[in-house]
Enzyme design. Structure first.
Site, PDB file in Angstrom:
ATOM      1  N   HIS A  60     -10.749   3.009   7.633  1.00 45.03           N
ATOM      2  CA  HIS A  60     -11.900   2.531   6.747  1.00 45.03           C
ATOM      3  C   HIS A  60     -12.461   1.273   7.061  1.00 45.03           C
ATOM      4  O   HIS A  60     -11.764   0.708   8.211  1.00 45.03           O
ATOM      5  CB  HIS A  60     -10.659   2.029   5.611  1.00 45.03           C
ATOM      6  N   GLU A  62     -12.513  -1.653   6.448  1.00 44.86           N
ATOM      7  CA  GLU A  62     -11.721  -2.900   6.338  1.00 44.86           C
ATOM      8  C   GLU A  62     -10.775  -2.923   7.737  1.00 44.86           C
ATOM      9  O   GLU A  62     -10.615  -3.872   8.316  1.00 44.86           O
ATOM     10  CB  GLU A  62     -10.838  -3.199   5.131  1.00 44.86           C
ATOM     11  N   CYS A  90      -8.800  -0.547  -1.140  1.00 51.19           N
ATOM     12  CA  CYS A  90      -7.801   0.424  -1.318  1.00 51.19           C
ATOM     13  C   CYS A  90      -6.399  -0.256  -1.115  1.00 51.19           C
ATOM     14  O   CYS A  90      -6.271  -1.190  -0.371  1.00 51.19           O
ATOM     15  CB  CYS A  90      -7.713   1.876  -0.666  1.00 51.19           C
ATOM     16  N   CYS A  93      -5.606  -0.707   2.788  1.00 47.07           N
ATOM     17  CA  CYS A  93      -6.470  -1.924   3.321  1.00 47.07           C
ATOM     18  C   CYS A  93      -5.856  -3.307   2.666  1.00 47.07           C
ATOM     19  O   CYS A  93      -5.962  -4.223   3.284  1.00 47.07           O
ATOM     20  CB  CYS A  93      -7.951  -1.904   2.915  1.00 47.07           C
TER      21      CYS A  93
END
Length: 168
Positions: A60, A62, A90, A93
């Site tokens: 992801h 992040e 999410c 993260c």
């Protein structure tokens, strides 16, 4: 002389940088999420979702930005940093953000079904964890949400593995 002054240290400015990263994800047919990490008014990390490209569920924006920022700082602690991300983080993260001890998280589009910064739950300010982040939500919301909505609308009309496209 009535032109507005551009504040290069504003949340809107840094979210614009995250949006540029999200556009890179969009072009690569990844979920269009972009992230930047700022320390002392300077961007020290830039990333975009690369789950499909890297075949890595943890890639992801992040997570990739956290790794870059930790390398730039020379420490896993990012206590004086702010993360700007186009979509609410999410749970995966958010957990990493708490562990890295970021001071602040700024996001554009919320995620009421899966967000972990106040959407579905709030791990960033969970009372029993050893760190809590300041949260600013809704920065450049329409642009962030619009990019995600356009991407998913296109995905619904695209044939998947030889199947017939879904009708909206």
């Amino acid at each position: 002389m009535d032109e507005p002054i551009i504040d290069l240290h504003s949340d809107a400015h840094f979210m614009g940088e995250a949006l540029r990263q999200a556009a890179r994800a969009y072009e690569a047919e990844e979920v269009p999420v972009g992230a930047v990490i700022v320390r002392e008014g300077r961007i020290i990390a830039r990333a975009w979702n690369q789950v499909e490209l890297l075949k890595d569920a943890t890639a992801h924006a992040e997570m990739l930005a956290l790794t870059q920022a930790q390398e730039a700082v020379g420490d896993w602690r990012l206590t004086d940093c702010t993360l700007y991300v186009t979509k609410e983080p999410c749970p995966m993260c958010a957990g990493a953000i708490v562990h890295a001890r970021l001071a602040r998280v700024v996001f554009g589009a919320g995620d009421p079904k899966g967000g972990a910064a106040g959407g579905a739950l709030n791990l960033l300010q969970f009372p029993t964890l050893n760190h809590r982040c300041e949260i600013t939500a809704g920065v450049r919301l329409e642009e962030c949400r619009g990019l995600l909505q356009t991407f998913f609308a296109e995905q619904r009309t695209r044939p998947q593995n030889g199947s017939v496209p879904k009708t909206p």
